[in-house]
Design a protein around this motif. Structure first.
Motif, mmCIF file in Angstrom:
data_model
loop_
_atom_site.group_PDB
_atom_site.id
_atom_site.type_symbol
_atom_site.label_atom_id
_atom_site.label_comp_id
_atom_site.label_asym_id
_atom_site.label_seq_id
_atom_site.Cartn_x
_atom_site.Cartn_y
_atom_site.Cartn_z
ATOM 1 N N THR A 113 7.710 13.676 -3.663
ATOM 2 C CA THR A 113 9.203 13.690 -3.246
ATOM 3 C C THR A 113 9.273 14.175 -1.836
ATOM 4 O OG1 THR A 113 9.566 15.485 -4.171
ATOM 5 C CG2 THR A 113 9.950 13.812 -5.598
ATOM 6 N N VAL A 114 10.274 13.510 -1.110
ATOM 7 C CA VAL A 114 10.656 13.929 0.207
ATOM 8 C C VAL A 114 12.313 14.273 0.260
ATOM 9 C CG1 VAL A 114 10.843 13.552 2.427
ATOM 10 C CG2 VAL A 114 8.756 13.008 1.309
ATOM 11 N N GLN A 115 12.540 15.318 0.609
ATOM 12 C CA GLN A 115 14.257 15.817 0.751
ATOM 13 C C GLN A 115 14.448 14.957 2.176
ATOM 14 O OE1 GLN A 115 16.104 17.498 3.207
ATOM 15 N NE2 GLN A 115 17.957 16.858 2.045
ATOM 16 N N ALA B 232 0.940 -1.230 0.119
ATOM 17 C CA ALA B 232 -0.294 -0.216 -0.013
ATOM 18 C C ALA B 232 0.818 1.407 -0.080
ATOM 19 C CB ALA B 232 -0.658 0.101 1.552
ATOM 20 N N ARG B 233 1.916 1.308 0.709
ATOM 21 C CA ARG B 233 2.978 2.210 0.687
ATOM 22 C C ARG B 233 4.380 1.850 0.114
ATOM 23 N NH1 ARG B 233 4.048 5.938 4.960
ATOM 24 N NH2 ARG B 233 3.968 7.707 3.502
ATOM 25 N N ILE B 234 4.900 2.313 -0.632
ATOM 26 C CA ILE B 234 6.237 2.147 -1.186
ATOM 27 C C ILE B 234 7.172 3.425 -0.955
ATOM 28 C CG2 ILE B 234 7.644 1.298 -3.230
ATOM 29 C CD1 ILE B 234 4.935 0.293 -4.231
ATOM 30 N N LEU B 235 8.448 3.169 -0.722
ATOM 31 C CA LEU B 235 9.452 4.023 -0.477
ATOM 32 C C LEU B 235 10.565 3.900 -1.345
ATOM 33 C CD1 LEU B 235 11.042 6.399 0.857
ATOM 34 C CD2 LEU B 235 12.012 4.860 2.620
ATOM 35 N N ASP B 236 10.863 4.594 -2.219
ATOM 36 C CA ASP B 236 12.223 4.543 -3.070
ATOM 37 C C ASP B 236 13.304 5.368 -2.353
ATOM 38 O OD1 ASP B 236 14.249 4.725 -4.942
ATOM 39 O OD2 ASP B 236 12.925 5.537 -6.751
ATOM 40 N N LEU B 237 14.028 5.045 -1.611
ATOM 41 C CA LEU B 237 15.125 5.704 -0.953
ATOM 42 C C LEU B 237 16.318 5.988 -1.828
ATOM 43 C CD1 LEU B 237 15.538 7.122 1.701
ATOM 44 C CD2 LEU B 237 16.625 4.780 2.627
ATOM 45 N N CYS B 238 16.811 7.122 -1.712
ATOM 46 C CA CYS B 238 17.786 7.606 -2.650
ATOM 47 C C CYS B 238 17.601 7.437 -4.137
ATOM 48 C CB CYS B 238 19.018 6.593 -2.457
ATOM 49 S SG CYS B 238 19.743 6.760 -0.650
ATOM 50 N N ASP C 256 -2.616 0.942 -6.836
ATOM 51 C CA ASP C 256 -3.276 1.657 -5.614
ATOM 52 C C ASP C 256 -2.273 1.942 -4.858
ATOM 53 O OD1 ASP C 256 -5.704 1.006 -6.657
ATOM 54 O OD2 ASP C 256 -5.908 -0.924 -6.025
ATOM 55 N N ALA C 257 -0.863 2.169 -4.724
ATOM 56 C CA ALA C 257 -0.021 2.284 -4.038
ATOM 57 C C ALA C 257 0.549 3.832 -4.073
ATOM 58 C CB ALA C 257 1.253 1.486 -4.297
ATOM 59 N N GLU C 258 0.762 4.300 -2.687
ATOM 60 C CA GLU C 258 1.176 5.515 -2.698
ATOM 61 C C GLU C 258 2.789 5.327 -2.635
ATOM 62 O OE1 GLU C 258 0.361 8.957 0.599
ATOM 63 O OE2 GLU C 258 1.561 7.440 1.460
ATOM 64 N N VAL C 259 3.445 6.268 -3.279
ATOM 65 C CA VAL C 259 4.724 6.142 -3.477
ATOM 66 C C VAL C 259 5.608 7.423 -3.098
ATOM 67 C CG1 VAL C 259 6.621 5.469 -5.221
ATOM 68 C CG2 VAL C 259 4.390 4.406 -5.400
ATOM 69 N N VAL C 260 6.574 7.256 -2.060
ATOM 70 C CA VAL C 260 7.511 8.125 -1.726
ATOM 71 C C VAL C 260 8.971 8.155 -2.407
ATOM 72 C CG1 VAL C 260 8.295 9.336 0.135
ATOM 73 C CG2 VAL C 260 6.243 8.461 0.332
ATOM 74 N N LEU C 261 9.339 9.192 -2.965
ATOM 75 C CA LEU C 261 10.759 9.152 -3.355
ATOM 76 C C LEU C 261 11.180 10.240 -2.742
ATOM 77 C CD1 LEU C 261 9.714 9.742 -7.397
ATOM 78 C CD2 LEU C 261 9.492 7.751 -6.270
ATOM 79 N N ALA C 262 12.584 9.352 -2.057
ATOM 80 C CA ALA C 262 13.336 10.222 -1.346
ATOM 81 C C ALA C 262 14.740 10.542 -1.415
ATOM 82 C CB ALA C 262 13.227 9.707 0.268
ATOM 83 N N ASP C 263 15.410 11.583 -1.662
ATOM 84 C CA ASP C 263 16.632 11.832 -1.901
ATOM 85 C C ASP C 263 17.330 12.906 -0.847
ATOM 86 O OD1 ASP C 263 18.087 10.600 -4.459
ATOM 87 O OD2 ASP C 263 19.136 12.256 -3.529
#
Length: 307
Positions: free
Chosen positions: A182-184, A129-135, A151-158
């Protein structure tokens, strides 16, 4: 590097000539292709906005003078400056999807693409349901996941604001603004209290020795996305120490460490990492279940502090 426009007039002429020049210049191919022919075809067709899969019968089409000049300029930069083709074109492909790229981000090439295309079977207990792509860099891994898990919420963090600017352009290009953002963040620091069913990361992991020995093409990429300490694991150690705090009860952590696999195994001999195999090539990607991250968290923290 010059060629007479009177002699190079067709797509086929330029591709054939580029192959010869690439071989003569001993270019390195590692940013989407692995040989001179594919590299030449990608650059020539891409520069003229022609599809890779176009029929070879079109290769005998004659080019206009301005098109010849454009190809001469790009081929000169590829050969003399060793600029990777994806940067010259401003585009790279990952999981069959186009992504905007420039020298603010690494060029997509992770074997994790194969896992995404297989929807991570058989490794996920259920659709995340929630995915994090870290870096995240360009955002290619997280965005490709968003295509597979609708249906997933995806966070892109870098950590890099420059990289996140590119990632945001790719989110917009793919029309995914409603559920990808995106999230810093330096590691998990910008994600306090957040948990995910799937955390995927292709972090910087190149050790000092490999970084010093890289072909010239790689030095056009941001060093922040490549090198990470003597053994390449400065960030990976932090991620392992904190992952349990950011995974759901049955979550999954997948991290690419490439050639630094040997350093991971030497640093954590007690941990039963699942090292994933790839039919299309690639290595050095491990998987840990949330339960393992919790069981070994004290060990991960101790090894991080020791180093």
């Amino acid at each position: 590097m010059t060629a007479s426009p009177s002699r190079l007039r067709t797509l086929r002429d330029y591709i054939r000539w580029a192959v010869s020049q690439f071989h003569g210049a001993h270019l390195f191919f590692g940013h989407g292709t692995d040989n001179a022919w594919d590299e030449a075809r990608q650059l020539v067709l891409g520069a003229l906005h022609l599809p890779w899969e176009m029929s070879d019968s079109y290769l005998d089409c004659r080019l206009e003078d301005d098109e010849c000049e454009q190809l001469q300029t790009l081929l000169r930069r590829r050969i003399e400056e060793r600029v990777p083709t994806a940067y010259l074109l401003g585009e790279a492909w990952f999981c069959g999807l186009p992504f905007i790229v420039d020298e603010r981000v690494l060029i997509p090439r992770s074997p994790i693409a194969e896992l995404i295309e297989q929807r991570f079977r058989p490794w996920l207990p259920k659709d995340p349901a929630r995915i994090l792509d870290l870096c995240t860099g360009s955002g290619c891994i997280g965005i490709a996941c968003a295509y597979e898990f609708l249906d997933a919420e995806v966070v892109l963090a870098d950590l890099s604001f420059d990289a996140l600017e590119v990632a945001n352009c790719n989110i917009e290009q793919h029309g995914l603004e409603e559920r990808v953002y995106t999230v810093q963040s330096d590691g998990f620091d910008g994600l306090p209290g957040q948990r995910f069913d799937l955390i995927i990361s292709n972090p910087p992991y190149v050790d000092a020795e490999d970084f010093a020995d890289m072909p010239e093409e790689y030095y056009h990429e941001p060093a922040l996305g490549l090198a990470c300490g003597d053994d390449g694991l400065d960030l990976v150690r932090r991620m392992l120490a904190e992952a349990a705090d950011h995974l759901t009860e049955h979550g999954t952590l997948i991290v690419e460490v490439g050639n630094s696999q040997a350093h991971v195994e030497a640093l954590y001999p007690e941990v039963e990492f699942t090292w994933l195999e790839f039919a299309k090539g690639g290595h050095g990607v491990f998987l840990l279940a949330a339960k393992q991250c919790r069981e070994h968290q004290a060990l991960f923290r101790e090894r991080m502090q020791r180093c």
